[in-house]
Enzyme design. Structure first.
Site: not given
Ligand code: GRF
Length: 205
Positions: A14, A102, A104, A145, A174
């Site tokens: 992300n 954040n 999730h 969360d 995401e």
């Molecule tokens: C993602 O699934 C996010 O929603 C959660 O932790 C994961 C992080 O994945 N909070 P990355 O490190 O961004 O690949």
């Protein structure tokens, strides 16, 4: 240009999606700091390769005020949690009220809170028999969360799904949703109603 801090503990995909969007001009911001509790996680390594400062927190002898100072030194206006598995100190949450997001990997308020991270989230969704899951981007308050939701995207739960297959379908969403919400926040396109709910134009997400 808005300076962004990303908090990561793992793969950092992300973080990369947001960083890529900023380099491509889709976000009027740039990542000036990555905070991690795991200095050698792939997300932190990638940050160093990109020339982005990495600050380890928690770490021996570091206080919440040191974290705040690190954010201030890079003039970070927004804090973006992206798979950071530690609690952010309350003084930092308060300093970044309405400026900390954040992501999730489920449709909050379900399947969130302490203990719901990584594979466990998707296992719980599958065990519940829900036919859909998704992604939630929300502002951060002092509970895991829990803060005001900005945007969600849904995905189907398919017959035969495993936690891994569902996680992959969610993660794809995401990477689309988080940069869009961050872009909107940088542009000032998220407002607040009288009941403390975050309002974003649905056309944006
Ligand atoms: C993602 O699934 C996010 O929603 C959660 O932790 C994961 C992080 O994945 N909070 P990355 O490190 O961004 O690949």
């Amino acid at each position: 240009m808005t300076n962004l801090a990303l908090f990561v503990s793992g793969g950092g995909s992300n973080f990369r999606a947001i960083h890529d969007a900023s380099l491509a001009g889709r976000i009027a911001g740039r990542v000036t700091l990555v905070v991690t509790d795991k200095a050698e996680c792939p997300g932190a390594r990638y940050a160093r390769e990109q020339g982005i400062d990495v600050f380890t927190y928690p770490a021996h002898d570091r206080q919440p005020s040191d974290l705040l100072q690190a954010l201030e030194d890079r003039e970070c206006r927004l804090v973006l949690l992206a798979g950071y598995l530690k609690m952010v100190p309350p003084e930092v949450v308060r300093a970044y009220e309405r400026r900390m997001l954040n992501i999730h990997p489920a449709l909050l308020p379900d399947f969130g809170g302490q203990g719901y991270y990584g594979r466990r989230v998707h296992e719980a969704v599958l065990q519940s028999g829900q036919t859909r899951s998704g992604v939630t981007v929300h502002f951060v308050d002092e509970q895991f969360d829990h803060g005001p939701i900005v945007a969600q995207a849904t995905v189907p739960v398919l017959p035969g799904d495993t936690p891994e297959s569902l996680a992959a379908r969610v993660l794809e969403q995401e990477h689309l949703l988080y940069p869009r919400v961050v872009g909107a926040l940088c542009r000032g396109d998220i407002s607040w109603d009288d009941d403390g709910r975050a309002v974003i134009d649905p056309a944006i997400v």
